[in-house]
Design a protein around this motif. Structure first.
Motif, PDB file in Angstrom:
ATOM      1  N   ILE A   1       0.848  -1.239   0.004  1.00  0.00           N
ATOM      2  CA  ILE A   1       0.054  -0.047  -0.067  1.00  0.00           C
ATOM      3  C   ILE A   1       0.930   1.216  -0.103  1.00  0.00           C
ATOM      4  O   ILE A   1       0.698   2.322  -0.653  1.00  0.00           O
ATOM      5  CB  ILE A   1      -0.794  -0.006   1.199  1.00  0.00           C
ATOM      6  CG1 ILE A   1      -2.161  -1.362   0.890  1.00  0.00           C
ATOM      7  CG2 ILE A   1      -1.582   1.271   1.630  1.00  0.00           C
ATOM      8  CD1 ILE A   1      -2.922  -1.442   2.211  1.00  0.00           C
TER       9      ILE A   1
ATOM     10  N   GLN B   1      -3.234   4.069  -3.746  1.00  0.00           N
ATOM     11  CA  GLN B   1      -4.565   4.306  -4.526  1.00  0.00           C
ATOM     12  C   GLN B   1      -5.368   2.908  -5.038  1.00  0.00           C
ATOM     13  O   GLN B   1      -6.239   2.961  -5.305  1.00  0.00           O
ATOM     14  CB  GLN B   1      -4.505   5.162  -5.571  1.00  0.00           C
ATOM     15  CG  GLN B   1      -3.908   6.452  -5.431  1.00  0.00           C
ATOM     16  CD  GLN B   1      -4.621   7.168  -4.296  1.00  0.00           C
ATOM     17  OE1 GLN B   1      -6.082   7.384  -4.525  1.00  0.00           O
ATOM     18  NE2 GLN B   1      -4.232   7.732  -3.177  1.00  0.00           N
ATOM     19  N   ASP B   2      -4.585   1.851  -4.496  1.00  0.00           N
ATOM     20  CA  ASP B   2      -5.162   0.483  -5.142  1.00  0.00           C
ATOM     21  C   ASP B   2      -6.288  -0.133  -4.014  1.00  0.00           C
ATOM     22  O   ASP B   2      -6.053  -0.387  -2.864  1.00  0.00           O
ATOM     23  CB  ASP B   2      -4.082  -0.549  -5.130  1.00  0.00           C
ATOM     24  CG  ASP B   2      -4.397  -1.863  -5.694  1.00  0.00           C
ATOM     25  OD1 ASP B   2      -5.409  -2.233  -5.543  1.00  0.00           O
ATOM     26  OD2 ASP B   2      -3.699  -2.433  -6.368  1.00  0.00           O
ATOM     27  N   THR B   3      -7.426  -0.158  -4.361  1.00  0.00           N
ATOM     28  CA  THR B   3      -8.548  -0.400  -3.535  1.00  0.00           C
ATOM     29  C   THR B   3      -8.332  -1.855  -3.211  1.00  0.00           C
ATOM     30  O   THR B   3      -8.663  -2.306  -2.002  1.00  0.00           O
ATOM     31  CB  THR B   3      -9.970  -0.223  -4.083  1.00  0.00           C
ATOM     32  OG1 THR B   3     -10.164  -0.696  -5.353  1.00  0.00           O
ATOM     33  CG2 THR B   3     -10.334   1.223  -4.256  1.00  0.00           C
ATOM     34  N   TYR B   4      -7.979  -2.789  -3.993  1.00  0.00           N
ATOM     35  CA  TYR B   4      -7.675  -4.263  -3.955  1.00  0.00           C
ATOM     36  C   TYR B   4      -6.969  -4.460  -2.768  1.00  0.00           C
ATOM     37  O   TYR B   4      -6.894  -5.249  -2.015  1.00  0.00           O
ATOM     38  CB  TYR B   4      -7.259  -4.765  -5.322  1.00  0.00           C
ATOM     39  CG  TYR B   4      -7.017  -6.277  -5.152  1.00  0.00           C
ATOM     40  CD1 TYR B   4      -8.340  -7.387  -4.881  1.00  0.00           C
ATOM     41  CD2 TYR B   4      -5.788  -6.982  -4.698  1.00  0.00           C
ATOM     42  CE1 TYR B   4      -7.995  -8.844  -4.828  1.00  0.00           C
ATOM     43  CE2 TYR B   4      -5.754  -8.187  -4.749  1.00  0.00           C
ATOM     44  CZ  TYR B   4      -6.811  -9.138  -4.649  1.00  0.00           C
ATOM     45  OH  TYR B   4      -6.656 -10.505  -4.455  1.00  0.00           O
TER      46      TYR B   4
ATOM     47  N   TRP C   1      -5.949  -2.370  -0.259  1.00  0.00           N
ATOM     48  CA  TRP C   1      -6.701  -2.060   0.973  1.00  0.00           C
ATOM     49  C   TRP C   1      -7.568  -3.283   1.531  1.00  0.00           C
ATOM     50  O   TRP C   1      -7.880  -3.461   2.745  1.00  0.00           O
ATOM     51  CB  TRP C   1      -7.414  -0.870   0.885  1.00  0.00           C
ATOM     52  CG  TRP C   1      -6.409   0.410   0.895  1.00  0.00           C
ATOM     53  CD1 TRP C   1      -6.004   1.090  -0.188  1.00  0.00           C
ATOM     54  CD2 TRP C   1      -6.055   1.139   1.960  1.00  0.00           C
ATOM     55  NE1 TRP C   1      -4.986   1.996   0.215  1.00  0.00           N
ATOM     56  CE2 TRP C   1      -5.025   1.971   1.589  1.00  0.00           C
ATOM     57  CE3 TRP C   1      -6.058   0.991   3.272  1.00  0.00           C
ATOM     58  CZ2 TRP C   1      -4.416   2.796   2.474  1.00  0.00           C
ATOM     59  CZ3 TRP C   1      -5.204   1.653   4.295  1.00  0.00           C
ATOM     60  CH2 TRP C   1      -4.424   2.764   3.745  1.00  0.00           C
ATOM     61  N   THR C   2      -8.448  -3.743   0.607  1.00  0.00           N
ATOM     62  CA  THR C   2      -9.553  -4.623   0.867  1.00  0.00           C
ATOM     63  C   THR C   2      -8.930  -5.770   1.418  1.00  0.00           C
ATOM     64  O   THR C   2      -9.327  -6.607   2.307  1.00  0.00           O
ATOM     65  CB  THR C   2     -10.452  -4.956  -0.315  1.00  0.00           C
ATOM     66  OG1 THR C   2     -10.819  -3.597  -0.693  1.00  0.00           O
ATOM     67  CG2 THR C   2     -11.512  -5.836   0.084  1.00  0.00           C
TER      68      THR C   2
ATOM     69  N   PHE D   1     -11.700  -0.941   5.180  1.00  0.00           N
ATOM     70  CA  PHE D   1     -12.663  -1.256   4.370  1.00  0.00           C
ATOM     71  C   PHE D   1     -13.390   0.246   3.986  1.00  0.00           C
ATOM     72  O   PHE D   1     -13.479   0.467   2.616  1.00  0.00           O
ATOM     73  CB  PHE D   1     -13.923  -2.146   4.904  1.00  0.00           C
ATOM     74  CG  PHE D   1     -13.407  -3.434   5.018  1.00  0.00           C
ATOM     75  CD1 PHE D   1     -12.403  -4.202   3.808  1.00  0.00           C
ATOM     76  CD2 PHE D   1     -13.630  -4.321   6.097  1.00  0.00           C
ATOM     77  CE1 PHE D   1     -12.183  -5.458   4.068  1.00  0.00           C
ATOM     78  CE2 PHE D   1     -13.442  -5.663   6.213  1.00  0.00           C
ATOM     79  CZ  PHE D   1     -12.516  -6.118   5.341  1.00  0.00           C
TER      80      PHE D   1
ATOM     81  N   HIS E   1     -11.824   3.147   4.210  1.00  0.00           N
ATOM     82  CA  HIS E   1     -10.946   3.832   3.140  1.00  0.00           C
ATOM     83  C   HIS E   1     -10.876   3.201   1.583  1.00  0.00           C
ATOM     84  O   HIS E   1     -10.960   3.999   0.742  1.00  0.00           O
ATOM     85  CB  HIS E   1      -9.221   3.528   3.788  1.00  0.00           C
ATOM     86  CG  HIS E   1      -8.278   4.416   2.974  1.00  0.00           C
ATOM     87  ND1 HIS E   1      -8.303   5.749   3.133  1.00  0.00           N
ATOM     88  CD2 HIS E   1      -7.524   4.080   2.060  1.00  0.00           C
ATOM     89  CE1 HIS E   1      -7.455   6.383   2.509  1.00  0.00           C
ATOM     90  NE2 HIS E   1      -6.875   5.152   1.799  1.00  0.00           N
ATOM     91  N   ALA E   2     -11.103   2.071   1.542  1.00  0.00           N
ATOM     92  CA  ALA E   2     -11.214   1.346   0.092  1.00  0.00           C
ATOM     93  C   ALA E   2     -12.354   1.966  -0.474  1.00  0.00           C
ATOM     94  O   ALA E   2     -12.335   2.206  -1.745  1.00  0.00           O
ATOM     95  CB  ALA E   2     -11.076  -0.010   0.280  1.00  0.00           C
TER      96      ALA E   2
ATOM     97  N   ASP F   1     -12.845   4.005  -4.010  1.00  0.00           N
ATOM     98  CA  ASP F   1     -13.827   3.410  -5.075  1.00  0.00           C
ATOM     99  C   ASP F   1     -15.114   2.959  -4.305  1.00  0.00           C
ATOM    100  O   ASP F   1     -15.163   1.936  -3.771  1.00  0.00           O
ATOM    101  CB  ASP F   1     -13.289   2.475  -5.700  1.00  0.00           C
ATOM    102  CG  ASP F   1     -14.284   1.871  -7.009  1.00  0.00           C
ATOM    103  OD1 ASP F   1     -15.355   2.348  -7.002  1.00  0.00           O
ATOM    104  OD2 ASP F   1     -13.537   1.254  -7.659  1.00  0.00           O
TER     105      ASP F   1
ATOM    106  N   ALA G   1     -14.850  -4.721  -0.978  1.00  0.00           N
ATOM    107  CA  ALA G   1     -14.787  -4.044  -0.072  1.00  0.00           C
ATOM    108  C   ALA G   1     -16.150  -3.817   0.870  1.00  0.00           C
ATOM    109  O   ALA G   1     -16.053  -4.056   2.015  1.00  0.00           O
ATOM    110  CB  ALA G   1     -13.964  -2.527  -0.364  1.00  0.00           C
TER     111      ALA G   1
END
Length: 285
Positions: A65, A70-73, A75-76, A95, A97-98, A102, A108
């Motif tokens: 991270i 900026q990668d939502t995956y 974070w999830t 979650f 933040h994810a 997005d 998420a």
């Protein structure tokens, strides 16, 4: 295919077959080749997560991270690992933040809904589950689980009729979902419809003869009728299928104690047993 991709694919192959030491060896090679690539740290994190070494997994997720915030995956997946560590409130923040990155990232939202349900925040959980239904989702897991999970939330809230509706809809969509069928039987039992619950559990056993939770639930329904010998016979039959299943042994002990109980506490004890079975069933799925 470049060298790095070949190494990561090889590590993934090793993970699939439980060869984690070999996977880590390959990932160490990848790290030397690309020390600033978040995909390498993600692979490390997922490997350690699969191994159950969650502290290491979290460290590698956070490094990934750091390289790609900026990668939502990423974070999830970090949030999912935190839930495995029972760090539910920290997972909720991750979650959230994810979803800030997005709002439509269904994975998420789905995992946040599961975490809310674990914490007993049923209204928040239902809200997230409902949004998952309205979002386009290409995940077979989420699509096949959504109405079952909603049913569990309603059941835990005491809204048994709403739970029954969701679970029936789940079985219409997925007729082979034995857990949804079991949930329907549990709703019948919660309503006090003992005969209907007995018939439902017998139906489940006929369809899924190796499904041990149905034997447990059938035994409880029979015991509620005072048919203790029949209930014990059901559990003995289940022990032939799963001789080391602790839930069967526990429930045999409970029902034998009920059979010999003369103090009128049958209903209280049965309620306790039923709660344990339903909770255990939900956790197993």
């Amino acid at each position: 295919m470049g060298r790095l991709e070949r190494i990561l694919n090889k590590a993934d192959h090793f993970n699939q077959f439980g060869r984690f030491d070999d996977a880590l060896t390959e990932l160490t090679k990848a790290l030397k080749l690309a020390p600033e690539d978040p995909e390498v740290y993600l692979s490390f994190a997922l490997t350690y997560d699969t191994m159950g070494i969650f502290d290491h997994s979290v460290l590698y997720f956070r490094k990934a991270i750091e390289l790609n915030p900026q990668d939502t995956y990423l974070w999830t997946q970090l949030g999912i690992t935190l839930t495995r560590m029972c760090k539910y409130y920290e997972a909720l923040e991750v979650f959230q933040h994810a979803l800030t990155l997005d709002h439509n990232f269904v994975l998420a939202r789905w995992n946040r809904a599961l975490t809310y349900r674990t914490l007993g925040c049923y209204e928040e959980s239902i809200s997230d589950f409902m949004k998952c239904i309205t979002c386009s989702c290409d995940s077979d897991l989420i699509s096949s689980e959504i109405h079952y999970q909603l049913g569990l939330c309603y059941f835990d809230m005491g809204w048994t009729r709403e739970a029954l509706n969701e679970l029936r809809y789940q079985t219409e969509l997925f007729p082979n979902d034995e857990w949804a069928h079991l949930g329907i039987g549990n709703c019948f039992l919660d309503f006090g419809w003992i005969d209907e619950s007995i018939n439902k559990y017998k139906e489940i056993i006929e369809l899924f003869p190796d499904f041990i939770p149905a034997y447990n639930s059938l035994a409880i329904s029979l015991a509620e009728k005072g048919w203790f010998d029949e209930a014990l016979n059901v559990l003995r039959k289940a022990l032939e299928i799963a001789p080391h299943d602790e839930s069967l042994l526990e429930n045999m002990s409970y029902i034998e104690s009920l059979k010999n109980d003369d103090d009128g506490a049958k209903g209280i004890v049965l309620l306790s047993i039923l709660s344990q079975i339903i909770r255990r069933n939900k956790l197993k799925k």
